[in-house]
Motif scaffolding. Sequence first.
Motif, PDB file in Angstrom:
ATOM      1  N   ASP A 144       0.806  -1.220   0.000  1.00 40.65           N
ATOM      2  CA  ASP A 144       0.000   0.000   0.000  1.00 40.65           C
ATOM      3  C   ASP A 144       0.840   1.273   0.000  1.00 40.65           C
ATOM      4  OD1 ASP A 144       1.027  -0.083   2.545  1.00 40.65           O
ATOM      5  OD2 ASP A 144      -0.908  -0.001   3.576  1.00 40.65           O
ATOM      6  N   LYS A 169      -3.765  -1.306  -3.977  1.00 36.64           N
ATOM      7  CA  LYS A 169      -3.691  -0.247  -2.965  1.00 36.64           C
ATOM      8  C   LYS A 169      -2.479   0.668  -3.148  1.00 36.64           C
ATOM      9  CE  LYS A 169      -6.168  -2.802   0.646  1.00 36.64           C
ATOM     10  NZ  LYS A 169      -6.117  -3.307   2.044  1.00 36.64           N
ATOM     11  N   ASP A 171       0.135   3.507  -4.590  1.00 36.37           N
ATOM     12  CA  ASP A 171       0.162   4.824  -5.221  1.00 36.37           C
ATOM     13  C   ASP A 171       1.151   4.695  -6.377  1.00 36.37           C
ATOM     14  OD1 ASP A 171       0.538   7.430  -6.019  1.00 36.37           O
ATOM     15  OD2 ASP A 171       0.926   8.223  -4.018  1.00 36.37           O
ATOM     16  N   SER A 192      -7.239   4.565 -11.992  1.00 38.34           N
ATOM     17  CA  SER A 192      -7.733   5.424 -10.905  1.00 38.34           C
ATOM     18  C   SER A 192      -6.655   5.855  -9.919  1.00 38.34           C
ATOM     19  CB  SER A 192      -8.846   4.695 -10.137  1.00 38.34           C
ATOM     20  OG  SER A 192      -8.334   3.509  -9.525  1.00 38.34           O
ATOM     21  N   ARG A 193      -5.476   5.215  -9.952  1.00 39.62           N
ATOM     22  CA  ARG A 193      -4.442   5.559  -8.973  1.00 39.62           C
ATOM     23  C   ARG A 193      -3.116   5.961  -9.610  1.00 39.62           C
ATOM     24  NH1 ARG A 193      -6.239   0.984  -8.048  1.00 39.62           N
ATOM     25  NH2 ARG A 193      -4.251  -0.030  -8.465  1.00 39.62           N
ATOM     26  N   LYS A 227      -5.711  10.272 -14.287  1.00 41.73           N
ATOM     27  CA  LYS A 227      -6.008  10.832 -12.973  1.00 41.73           C
ATOM     28  C   LYS A 227      -5.200  12.117 -12.770  1.00 41.73           C
ATOM     29  CE  LYS A 227      -4.918  10.019  -8.108  1.00 41.73           C
ATOM     30  NZ  LYS A 227      -4.222   9.108  -7.161  1.00 41.73           N
TER      31      LYS A 227
END
Length: 301
Positions: A144, A169, A171, A192-193, A227
């Motif tokens: 994460d 999870k 970044d 989305s990330r 994004k």
Amino acid sequence: MDQPTDKKQQILCIGSVLWDVVGRATIAMRAGSDVPGRIERIPGGVALNIAMALGRFGLNPSALTAIGRDPEGEELMAACGRLGVSTEHAYRSDDLPTDQYMAIEGANGLIAAIADAHSLEAAGPRILTPLIEGPLGTREAPFDGLIALDGNLTHALLEEIATDAAFAKADLRVAPASPGKAERLTPFLRHSRAVLYVNLEEAGLLCQRTFETSAEAAEALVARGAKRALVTNGAKPCSDGTANGVITACPPEVLVTRITGAGDTFMAAHMAAELSGMDREAALERALHAAAIYVSGELPA
């Protein structure tokens, strides 16, 4: 340079770790030029360049890559250790040679370059084993933290990363290795990330059009689903685009003494600035300042 408050923060750098062979001349060059200059071999590759820069900010970078067990690979492993970059989880191959990159730079910029990342491509998903089967994470308990991902991986592997639960999870900060590999980042355009770090030419390739300014390019990438997109343009203004708008800043004026690795330094400095709590404007300014110091030769390669 200021350091982030969490000096223990680990960042995974996934991609190329290899030897850079760079020839530099202090005069302008063209195709066919034969001029005096300097040639050096240094540890490089997009993932390693980012990791080395992160280490200068007090972070804890770890490289997921492929490194041969040949003499060049053993020497590179030792060099990474001295530079503060962990290769504990790197895939080591008995059969694949250590990759390398060759570039020629003149006073008028990069003249030509060849990236031989065939071993990284051949290793494929094996470099991701520590994120899928542990100890760094699994699909049931994904990593994460922050991941810097470079476009030297194959298009198929990048597509896999974009959808694999092991990255659910994370970044993700993504950069192409070169304009020739920019289109490999297409799977992250609607991710989305994922945050994209590209130059003006690479942005144009991803959007299949030509841009005059970084702001125009950043806006177009966001319109295509990104994004967030940070677009550099050499000594001209750089932009950071999100759905909330585009901000732009100008790089400091410096005497350019090297080019290879500048974009990687920008990306690492931006990541470190945001980890330290800086807002968008301050992080962009800090990254441009760090890249300017790098190209001026004031920091070690």
